[in-house]
Design a protein around this motif. Structure first.
Motif, mmCIF file in Angstrom:
data_model
loop_
_atom_site.group_PDB
_atom_site.id
_atom_site.type_symbol
_atom_site.label_atom_id
_atom_site.label_comp_id
_atom_site.label_asym_id
_atom_site.label_seq_id
_atom_site.Cartn_x
_atom_site.Cartn_y
_atom_site.Cartn_z
ATOM 1 N N ASP A 17 -2.927 17.978 36.891
ATOM 2 C CA ASP A 17 -2.101 18.055 36.717
ATOM 3 C C ASP A 17 -2.143 18.116 38.615
ATOM 4 N N PRO A 20 0.951 22.002 38.346
ATOM 5 C CA PRO A 20 1.125 23.224 37.736
ATOM 6 C C PRO A 20 2.057 23.187 36.210
ATOM 7 N N THR A 21 1.267 22.036 34.646
ATOM 8 C CA THR A 21 2.066 21.846 34.083
ATOM 9 C C THR A 21 2.897 20.503 33.850
ATOM 10 N N PHE A 22 2.377 19.702 34.664
ATOM 11 C CA PHE A 22 3.208 18.537 35.340
ATOM 12 C C PHE A 22 1.803 17.250 35.937
ATOM 13 N N ASN A 23 1.688 17.290 34.379
ATOM 14 C CA ASN A 23 1.027 15.552 34.576
ATOM 15 C C ASN A 23 1.259 14.292 34.568
ATOM 16 N N ALA A 26 4.669 13.718 31.632
ATOM 17 C CA ALA A 26 5.593 14.162 32.149
ATOM 18 C C ALA A 26 5.991 13.716 33.254
ATOM 19 N N GLU B 54 0.498 18.212 23.061
ATOM 20 C CA GLU B 54 0.826 19.288 24.435
ATOM 21 C C GLU B 54 2.048 20.419 24.614
ATOM 22 N N MET B 55 2.036 21.496 25.009
ATOM 23 C CA MET B 55 3.454 22.130 24.932
ATOM 24 C C MET B 55 3.862 21.585 26.428
ATOM 25 N N LYS B 56 3.007 21.499 27.716
ATOM 26 C CA LYS B 56 3.718 20.963 28.694
ATOM 27 C C LYS B 56 4.382 19.520 28.650
ATOM 28 N N GLU B 57 3.540 18.901 28.355
ATOM 29 C CA GLU B 57 4.405 17.516 27.836
ATOM 30 C C GLU B 57 5.347 17.349 26.969
ATOM 31 N N TRP B 60 8.004 18.739 29.246
ATOM 32 C CA TRP B 60 8.697 17.822 30.208
ATOM 33 C C TRP B 60 9.525 16.484 29.563
#
Lengths: 252, 209, 90
Positions: A17, A20-23, A26, B54-57, B60
């Motif tokens: 990442d 956090p939550t941004f990889n 994203a 994946e939830m985060k992907e 976004w």
């Protein structure tokens, strides 16, 4: 002997990442939206009266490709209102696909399940809503009970139509985009690792020049991935157009 | 009471159950064979599953696509399309103007050609009239010349006839004189003049004819 | 898959290793078998499309669009095989 240890598939997809939550996936998705917006924004800022050149020409040729190559071929003149949706779908998927070959990004965002799942579910919702909007409850009749079939065969035809229209369509849209991009990514990783392992072959120096062969293959596949990135965006968009057109006008 | 000692080495998991009753004291974990993960920093846990989203992907990606699509629908595309349409319309108007201009030019050319044809017909008429006048004048001149030639020829022929008659009468009188002289010489007496002149006229007309 | 387990066991692998080896082998088979049909299908489809375009070049645009649609549908089977390959290989 050379030691070539191919990592498990889930390891070549792991990115840490950035915050956090941004990889990276994203990041690529956000970049795709930003770059797409920038292209059309800059194109719109140019003077529309003179003959288009540069970025405006580029944006207008994309628009005309969507209009003439996709909408007119599948939905006809009535479907021209769908152009902005299909245009954003096409640009977004293409801009998410193409980082698979851009150095330092080297990862198509659509090779992760999240984006294809979201996009095809969106398309699924859109074409079902379009069907109900255009035909009301007749959409169920026209999609599940196709005309021109003997009455007794509906026992067989209706479940097949239901599965193929409402279940297989989003599934195959997802899997087609996801698997194509993941397969391309794995291919590039494979040949990259292979030529790296050959170039660094200890024990047997004669193997070092052989590493050029997978390198050539890697270059060729990189060019091929450009084509695949475009083709998958095109196919996703044209299938969306076909589904929406079929829901709006069942006779086609 | 049992205490579970979990040892993780690589991917394998080992669980030892140690009875605290038997030893009578808490297990000293530092004595266990416990290797922290950090011994091999390149080997970290397994990556994400390639299939499960994946939830985060998802969040976004969905967010950026929705923003992009809405921008495209309500702002970017209409602006671009308006420019394209206005340019296309201006080009189409230009084409239509060019078509009308071409049509008017064509009609002018047709008018001009009609005028040319009329002028040509006029010229031909004038030329024909002139030619006809010329022809009649020529005919008149020819007739007049012919008439003049004919009268002159008549006159000449009359003069020639008169001259010939005069000559003939002279020749006749001369011959009569000669014959009467010759007869006077031969016979010694003067012949009858009228008989001689009759005989001479007969002989001459017989000889001339 | 059972055959792989036996072969792996004969090679002296134990438990999880044998399972992993057999999974890797059968994953390859899954993808290879799944690629046969779509390969034939896409070849036939594109060949016929080229024939159609050569016979009627004025219909080439329509044929090309339909060809891509057909390829997309045919290819889906091979791609499902690829996904199964990943799922088994995990």
């Amino acid at each position: 002997m050379i030691a070539l240890e191919f990592p498990p598939i889930n390891e070549i997809l792991r990115w840490k990442d950035l915050f956090p939550t941004f990889n990276k996936i994203a990041l690529i998705a956000v970049l795709a939206a930003v770059i797409g917006t920038l292209i059309f924004l800059l194109a719109g800022n140019k003077d529309a009266k003179v003959a288009p050149k540069g970025i405006r020409n580029f944006a207008e040729s994309i628009v005309e490709f969507i209009e003439n190559g996709i909408v007119m071929q599948t939905m006809g003149r009535d479907g021209l209102g769908w152009t902005p949706f299909l245009l954003s779908l096409f640009s977004f998927i293409y801009l998410c696909n193409v980082p698979g070959i851009i150095p330092f990004l080297q990862m198509p965002a659509t090779a992760r399940m999240a984006l294809p799942v979201f996009l095809s579910l969106l398309v699924w919702v859109v074409f079902i809503v379009t069907g109900f909007k255009h035909q009301g409850l007749g959409y169920i009749k026209s999609s599940l009970f196709p005309p021109g079939v003997p009455k007794a065969l509906y026992i067989l035809v209706t479940p097949i139509e239901f599965i193929s229209t409402f279940l297989v369509r989003p599934f195959s849209l997802t899997v087609r985009l996801f698997a194509n991009m993941l397969a391309g990514h794995i291919l590039l990783v494979t040949f990259g690792l292979l030529s790296e392992a050959l170039f660094q072959a200890k024990g047997n120096p004669a193997l070092i020049p052989v590493g050029v062969l997978p390198l050539f293959m890697l270059i060729f596949l990189t060019g091929f991935e450009v084509l695949v990135a475009f083709l998958q965006a095109y196919i996703f968009t044209i299938l969306t157009a076909v589904y929406i057109g079929g829901a709006a006008h069942p006779e086609h | 009471m049992l205490t579970a000692v979990v040892i993780r080495s690589g991917q394998a998991l080992q669980v030892h159950l140690v009875s605290s009753e038997t030893s009578g004291e808490p297990v000293d974990l530092s004595q266990c064979e416990f290797k922290p993960e950090a011994t091999n920093p390149t080997k970290c846990g397994p990556g994400p599953s390639p299939i499960i989203p994946e939830m985060k992907e998802l969040a976004w990606g969905a967010g950026s696509f929705i923003v992009f699509a809405l921008l495209m629908r309500f702002f970017l595309f209409p602006r671009l399309k308006k420019g394209m349409d206005s340019r296309y319309n201006s080009i189409r108007e230009g084409h239509e103007n060019a078509d009308s201009t071409r049509a008017s030019a064509r009609s002018e050319v047709a008018q001009y050609e009609a005028a040319v044809v009329a002028a040509k017909a006029e010229a031909a008429k004038v030329v024909d009239a002139a030619r006809a006048t010329l022809e009649t004048e020529r005919q008149a001149a020819i007739t007049a010349a012919n008439a003049r030639i004919a009268t002159q020829r008549e006159a000449a022929m009359a003069a020639a006839d008169a001259a010939r008659t005069a000559g003939r009468s002279q020749v006749e009188s001369a011959v009569v004189d000669v014959v009467s002289s010759a007869v006077e010489i031969a016979t010694g007496k003067r012949p009858d003049g009228s008989a001689v002149s009759r005989a001479v006229a007969d002989a001459m007309s017989a000889g001339v004819r | 898959m059972e055959a792989f387990v036996h072969i792996a066991a004969a090679a002296g692998l134990t438990g999880d290793e044998a399972k992993a080896a057999s999974a890797a082998g059968s994953a390859g088979f899954a993808y290879g078998l799944a690629a046969i049909g779509p390969g034939i299908g896409i070849g036939y489809l594109v060949g016929k499309s080229v024939e159609a375009m050569a016979r009627q070049p004025e219909a080439a645009g329509m044929v090309r669009t339909t060809m891509f649609l057909g390829i997309a549908f045919t290819e889906a089977l091979a791609l499902i095989g690829f996904v199964v390959f990943i799922l088994i290989g995990l």
